[in-house]
Design an enzyme around this catalytic site. Sequence first.
Site, short mmCIF file in Angstrom:
data_model
loop_
_atom_site.label_atom_id
_atom_site.label_comp_id
_atom_site.label_asym_id
_atom_site.label_seq_id
_atom_site.Cartn_x
_atom_site.Cartn_y
_atom_site.Cartn_z
N ASP A 198 -3.57 4.15 -1.77
CA ASP A 198 -4.49 4.57 -0.70
C ASP A 198 -4.50 6.11 -0.64
O ASP A 198 -4.08 6.71 0.34
CB ASP A 198 -4.05 3.98 0.63
N TRP A 199 -5.05 6.71 -1.69
CA TRP A 199 -5.07 8.17 -1.78
C TRP A 199 -6.31 8.77 -1.11
O TRP A 199 -6.37 9.96 -0.86
CB TRP A 199 -5.06 8.63 -3.23
N LYS A 200 -7.38 7.97 -0.91
CA LYS A 200 -8.62 8.44 -0.29
C LYS A 200 -9.13 9.72 -0.96
O LYS A 200 -9.37 10.75 -0.33
CB LYS A 200 -8.45 8.68 1.22
N LEU A 201 -9.34 9.64 -2.26
CA LEU A 201 -9.80 10.81 -3.01
C LEU A 201 -11.14 11.31 -2.46
O LEU A 201 -12.03 10.54 -2.13
CB LEU A 201 -9.97 10.45 -4.49
N ALA A 257 -16.41 15.90 -10.57
CA ALA A 257 -15.62 16.11 -11.79
C ALA A 257 -14.13 15.97 -11.51
O ALA A 257 -13.38 15.39 -12.30
CB ALA A 257 -15.93 17.48 -12.39
N LYS A 270 0.85 -1.19 0.00
CA LYS A 270 0.00 0.00 0.00
C LYS A 270 0.88 1.24 0.00
O LYS A 270 1.77 1.38 0.84
CB LYS A 270 -0.92 0.02 1.22
N ARG A 289 -4.18 -6.43 13.83
CA ARG A 289 -3.12 -6.46 14.84
C ARG A 289 -3.00 -7.89 15.40
O ARG A 289 -3.90 -8.36 16.08
CB ARG A 289 -3.44 -5.49 15.98
N GLN A 330 -5.45 2.10 16.47
CA GLN A 330 -6.58 1.39 15.87
C GLN A 330 -7.58 1.02 16.95
O GLN A 330 -7.29 0.24 17.84
CB GLN A 330 -6.08 0.12 15.15
N THR A 353 -10.76 3.36 10.74
CA THR A 353 -10.69 2.45 11.89
C THR A 353 -10.21 3.14 13.16
O THR A 353 -10.29 2.56 14.24
CB THR A 353 -9.77 1.26 11.59
N ASP A 373 -13.39 14.90 -3.31
CA ASP A 373 -13.54 16.23 -3.90
C ASP A 373 -14.85 16.23 -4.68
O ASP A 373 -15.61 15.26 -4.61
CB ASP A 373 -12.34 16.53 -4.82
N ILE A 374 -15.09 17.28 -5.43
CA ILE A 374 -16.29 17.29 -6.27
C ILE A 374 -16.15 16.20 -7.32
O ILE A 374 -15.04 15.79 -7.67
CB ILE A 374 -16.52 18.66 -6.92
N GLY A 429 0.42 -3.03 9.11
CA GLY A 429 1.56 -2.16 8.95
C GLY A 429 2.59 -2.24 10.06
O GLY A 429 3.59 -2.95 9.96
N ARG A 430 2.36 -1.49 11.14
CA ARG A 430 3.37 -1.35 12.18
C ARG A 430 3.81 -2.66 12.82
O ARG A 430 4.99 -2.79 13.18
CB ARG A 430 2.89 -0.35 13.23
#
Length: 234
Positions: free
Chosen positions: A64-67, A72, A37, A180, A189, A119, A69-70, A209-210
């Site tokens: 994992d950009w988590k877009l 368009a 990721k 975990r 988390q 989370t 916005d509007i 991850g960690r």
Amino acid sequence: MTTLAADPRLIVPLDQPGLAEARALVATLGDRVSFYKVGLELFARGGMELARELKGKGKQVFLDWKLHDIGATVERAAAALSDSGCDLLTVHAEPQVMAAAVRGVGRSGLKVLAVTVLTSLSDEDLKAIGYASGARSLVERRIHQALAAGCAGVVASPQEAELARRIGGKDFLVVTPGVRPGWSAKNDQVRAATPAEALRAGASHLVCGRPISAANDPAEAALKVIAEMAAVPA
């Protein structure tokens, strides 16, 4: 344990301060991990460069950009990423945003995942933000909306994985952060679970991850996670 192969259901986040550290972690993990990721930590530090490098090495990549916005703008951003060769892209689970991202990726191989509820958020946190419902109710609503928008799946905590699987069906992607192992700390988390618990609940992929990246021996930690996952066949 060292004979275990990489499990494609395991996604390791490269939440590192820079490209050098991220590349070092990938090198350390070697063939033990096949799915990575690339998140916001590297967004402005060559994240797409790293993503393309990983694809060149035969790895799967989760953007994992988590877009958010509007419509368009999200549609154009998703279209710009559609030829990257990457595998997964996250957007926030709002109907306009999800539908726009799905239009943007078109028929490419990039799959859109809707982030339901982070989370790290508890019911009390959601109330403070202004939501009238708790996490489970909000996640359920957003799973239905993600399906209606044409998303390939959702990102949801292990506690809502069963709900997502039941609503989404067998081919719906259910990606669970907050994983975990019993031998690791939960950190920030709130709604966490062990790898085996998350898979049994219905997760298709685990983000861990960690417990791996912060371990004294990340490669051995990854193998320990894979060993736990092996108890739940794909």
